[in-house]
Design an enzyme around this catalytic site. Structure first.
Site, PDB file in Angstrom:
ATOM      1  N   GLY A 115       0.805  -1.224   0.000  1.00 44.90           N
ATOM      2  CA  GLY A 115       0.000   0.000   0.000  1.00 44.90           C
ATOM      3  C   GLY A 115       0.836   1.272   0.000  1.00 44.90           C
ATOM      4  O   GLY A 115       0.311   2.372   0.122  1.00 44.90           O
ATOM      5  N   ASP A 170      -7.051  -0.243 -16.900  1.00 41.91           N
ATOM      6  CA  ASP A 170      -7.208   0.421 -15.596  1.00 41.91           C
ATOM      7  C   ASP A 170      -6.411   1.719 -15.528  1.00 41.91           C
ATOM      8  O   ASP A 170      -6.564   2.491 -14.585  1.00 41.91           O
ATOM      9  CB  ASP A 170      -6.796  -0.518 -14.445  1.00 41.91           C
ATOM     10  CG  ASP A 170      -5.410  -1.111 -14.658  1.00 41.91           C
ATOM     11  OD1 ASP A 170      -5.188  -1.729 -15.713  1.00 41.91           O
ATOM     12  OD2 ASP A 170      -4.549  -0.946 -13.791  1.00 41.91           O
ATOM     13  N   ASN A 171      -5.574   1.957 -16.527  1.00 39.91           N
ATOM     14  CA  ASN A 171      -4.809   3.200 -16.562  1.00 39.91           C
ATOM     15  C   ASN A 171      -5.300   4.119 -17.670  1.00 39.91           C
ATOM     16  O   ASN A 171      -4.550   4.942 -18.182  1.00 39.91           O
ATOM     17  CB  ASN A 171      -3.320   2.907 -16.746  1.00 39.91           C
ATOM     18  CG  ASN A 171      -2.720   2.269 -15.509  1.00 39.91           C
ATOM     19  OD1 ASN A 171      -3.264   2.384 -14.407  1.00 39.91           O
ATOM     20  ND2 ASN A 171      -1.603   1.589 -15.674  1.00 39.91           N
ATOM     21  N   ARG A 208     -12.104   5.002 -14.574  1.00 33.00           N
ATOM     22  CA  ARG A 208     -11.287   4.384 -15.613  1.00 33.00           C
ATOM     23  C   ARG A 208     -12.145   3.491 -16.489  1.00 33.00           C
ATOM     24  O   ARG A 208     -13.253   3.113 -16.089  1.00 33.00           O
ATOM     25  CB  ARG A 208     -10.220   3.489 -14.960  1.00 33.00           C
ATOM     26  CG  ARG A 208      -9.400   4.185 -13.921  1.00 33.00           C
ATOM     27  CD  ARG A 208      -9.126   3.276 -12.730  1.00 33.00           C
ATOM     28  NE  ARG A 208      -8.542   4.042 -11.619  1.00 33.00           N
ATOM     29  CZ  ARG A 208      -7.257   4.252 -11.456  1.00 33.00           C
ATOM     30  NH1 ARG A 208      -6.404   3.705 -12.283  1.00 33.00           N
ATOM     31  NH2 ARG A 208      -6.810   4.985 -10.458  1.00 33.00           N
TER      32      ARG A 208
HETATM   33  P1  AMP Z   1      -0.392   0.260 -11.590  1.00 27.84           P
HETATM   34  O1  AMP Z   1       0.515  -0.614 -12.340  1.00 27.84           O
HETATM   35  O2  AMP Z   1       0.307   1.353 -10.800  1.00 27.84           O
HETATM   36  O3  AMP Z   1      -1.505   0.825 -12.408  1.00 27.84           O
HETATM   37  O4  AMP Z   1      -1.063  -0.649 -10.450  1.00 27.84           O
HETATM   38  C1  AMP Z   1      -1.830  -1.777 -10.748  1.00 27.84           C
HETATM   39  C2  AMP Z   1      -2.570  -2.217  -9.513  1.00 27.84           C
HETATM   40  O5  AMP Z   1      -1.671  -2.609  -8.483  1.00 27.84           O
HETATM   41  C3  AMP Z   1      -3.467  -1.156  -8.902  1.00 27.84           C
HETATM   42  O6  AMP Z   1      -4.642  -1.772  -8.464  1.00 27.84           O
HETATM   43  C4  AMP Z   1      -2.645  -0.636  -7.763  1.00 27.84           C
HETATM   44  O7  AMP Z   1      -3.442  -0.074  -6.739  1.00 27.84           O
HETATM   45  C5  AMP Z   1      -1.927  -1.891  -7.291  1.00 27.84           C
HETATM   46  N1  AMP Z   1      -0.671  -1.589  -6.614  1.00 27.84           N
HETATM   47  C6  AMP Z   1       0.458  -1.065  -7.139  1.00 27.84           C
HETATM   48  N2  AMP Z   1       1.419  -0.933  -6.212  1.00 27.84           N
HETATM   49  C7  AMP Z   1       0.892  -1.359  -5.043  1.00 27.84           C
HETATM   50  C8  AMP Z   1       1.384  -1.473  -3.691  1.00 27.84           C
HETATM   51  N3  AMP Z   1       2.625  -1.097  -3.360  1.00 27.84           N
HETATM   52  N4  AMP Z   1       0.546  -1.988  -2.760  1.00 27.84           N
HETATM   53  C9  AMP Z   1      -0.686  -2.369  -3.075  1.00 27.84           C
HETATM   54  N5  AMP Z   1      -1.210  -2.283  -4.310  1.00 27.84           N
HETATM   55  C10 AMP Z   1      -0.437  -1.793  -5.287  1.00 27.84           C
HETATM   56 MG    MG Z   2      -2.918   2.072 -12.275  1.00 33.01          MG
END
Ligand code: AMP
Ligand code: MG
Length: 496
Positions: A130, A256-257, A187
């Site tokens: 998190g 999701d992005n 998104r």
């Molecule tokens: P992202 O690649 O940043 O778009 O993240 C993809 C997913 O992974 C999203 O649901 C984020 O909230 C989750 N996520 C990324 N980093 C963390 C982390 N350090 N702890 C928990 N969830 C994460």
């Molecule tokens: Mg993301």
């Protein structure tokens, strides 16, 4: 809408419509307090535009608020649920480390999400901690602000706070929290999440909610959901055309992005190209080149097709006579028109980069020819376009190359066929071809100084330069230099 309480001291004025939606869409979650929050960078101008008192927030009080240790009045913290196709694979996701504090209403009555990224685990964390590390959060701050000043729709960065705690990736790193400001965090993946649950009434209510936030006038359209699909598609076409124009590579254009507001969102392993090559990839995890520079438009179209699929039940239910098949056809027509809409925005943007006010049928060929030459000559993308606006192409450079000269004379004849004066053409070009972009080696240098040596001046200087990317200021000349050609190939890592 509820009565909005205005915090007289710092200017918070929340009206949290998301927290009133179906509880299927989020999990209420407070930020997890951190040990010793300190402001690393704070965006005064953005704070003021949001109606916040920047002076009161740039210090211990702001550090407490932007770390989540102290909630602003009327915040209703929550983690949003969403799904997404990650590198083509469907997954249920959600905010695993981001917490929405609420929606700030600005003095101009605009609504912006205020979100803390790195504020602690949520029910969507899937084993993640998190948290976020200082380097990647500063990187998002720098690049998102640079995008804003380049004129590209983007989420903004209000603050980065260090937490006084360590996070563990491959190694131990200083922890940080970014405050992200967005028109919304809705998104494509949010729609996918609802569609996957199969609850059409919640999907319909949510779609109307999203329309109210981003396309309120379309609620009155004959087929509102089709009009919404069209509008989201056009915003993405505009956005990706703008990315291509400045050589920006997002790096992880998962569904999701992709924000339906048309803002660039989620700055992970993104970067700007130095040398032009359409196959450029920076992300270390993008081995197949799915999100390479030249693939961004078709990937946006692919993501939009996933978005259209989620809306199918709404399109077909709209009118009893319209069956599934008809809905499918309507959605398909919108998605199939993406390449043409994208091409129109791209071509118009590229015309402006070349000083062209009029349209000729061969313009695309003229542009492609320049790009082909750039790719073959390993030309720097940004500097080549900016050099074209100077009228004094460097005698010593590879602009003496015969292929370039042939292209140049075609371009000169093309310019001569339009009524506008060369001065007008140069003025147009100077507002579409930046002098400075956040070059990777400059960004890395700033992050290293900040995260490893506690020296923020390198980043502050870079941020100042990036505020006027189109201005030709001799004092910024060093920021225009490409990296040392002997340097290692640049890679960005997803350990964000
Ligand atoms: P992202 O690649 O940043 O778009 O993240 C993809 C997913 O992974 C999203 O649901 C984020 O909230 C989750 N996520 C990324 N980093 C963390 C982390 N350090 N702890 C928990 N969830 C994460
Ligand atoms: Mg993301």
């Amino acid at each position: 809408m509820n009565a909005i309480t205005h915090s007289k001291t710092t200017g918070w004025r929340f009206d949290n419509t998301y927290a009133r939606l179906s509880e299927a869409l989020y999990a209420r979650q407070n930020p997890v307090p951190v040990l010793e929050p300190k402001i690393v960078v704070f965006n005064h101008a953005l704070a003021e535009s949001l109606g916040l008192d920047a002076r009161q927030l740039d210090g211990d009080h702001g550090a407490a608020v932007f770390s989540g240790n102290q909630l602003p009045e009327n915040a209703e913290p929550l983690a949003q649920a969403y799904a997404g196709h990650q590198f083509g694979h469907f997954t249920m996701l959600g905010d695993g480390r981001a917490i929405l504090l609420g929606e700030q209403i600005t003095p101009e009555q605009k609504r912006f999400d205020v979100q803390l990224k790195g504020a602690g685990p949520t029910s969507f964390s899937r084993g993640g901690d998190g948290r976020a590390a200082l380097g990647p959060m500063l990187r998002e701050y720098i690049i998102s602000e640079a995008m804003h000043f380049l004129g590209i729709p983007t989420t903004r960065s209000l603050a980065v706070v260090s937490t006084g705690e360590q996070v563990y990736r491959d190694t131990s790193l200083p922890g940080a929290i970014l405050t992200r400001i967005a028109e919304s965090h809705i998104r494509v993946g949010t729609f996918q999440y609802l569609a996957a649950r199969g609850d059409i009434e919640t999907l319909r209510a949510f779609t109307r909610y999203a329309m109210k936030r981003h396309d309120p006038e379309l609620l009155e359209a004959d087929n509102p959901y089709l009009a919404f699909l069209q509008s989201v598609m056009e915003r993405q076409a505009v956005l990706v055309a703008k990315w291509q124009m400045v050589g920006f590579i997002h790096g992880v254009v998962n569904t999701d992005n992709m924000a339906i507001s048309g803002e660039t969102i989620d700055y992970g392993p993104c970067a700007f190209m130095d040398i032009y090559h359409p196959a450029t990839v920076f992300s270390s995890i993008d081995r197949g080149g799915r999100y390479a520079y030249a693939n961004q438009p078709p990937i946006a179209q692919w993501n939009l097709a996933r978005f259209a699929e989620t809306l199918l039940p709404l399109l077909s239910l709209l009118n009893e006579k319209q069956g599934q098949e008809e809905a499918q056809k309507m959605a398909e027509n919108v998605i199939l028109s993406f390449p043409e809409v994208f091409q129109r925005h791209w071509l118009n943007g590229m015309r402006a980069k070349l000083g062209l006010f009029t349209q000729e049928s061969d313009d695309a060929t003229l542009i492609e020819r320049l790009l082909t030459w750039m790719s073959a000559s390993q030309a720097d993308y940004t500097n080549t376009f900016r050099a074209l606006c100077s009228n004094t192409l460097n005698e010593k450079s590879f602009f003496q190359d015969e292929d370039f000269k042939a292209w140049y004379s075609l371009w000169q004849s093309r310019l001569a066929r339009q009524p506008e004066t060369p001065e007008k053409a140069f003025t147009l070009m100077r507002t579409h071809n930046p002098c400075v972009i956040p070059r990777n080696h400059r960004v890395e240098e700033a992050l290293q100084a900040a995260a490893e040596n506690n020296d923020l001046t390198v980043m502050e200087n870079l941020l100042t330069v990036l505020k006027t990317p189109y201005a030709d200021l001799p004092e910024n000349n060093q920021y225009r230099l490409p990296p040392d050609p002997g340097g290692a190939a640049y890679q960005t890592f997803c350990g964000t």
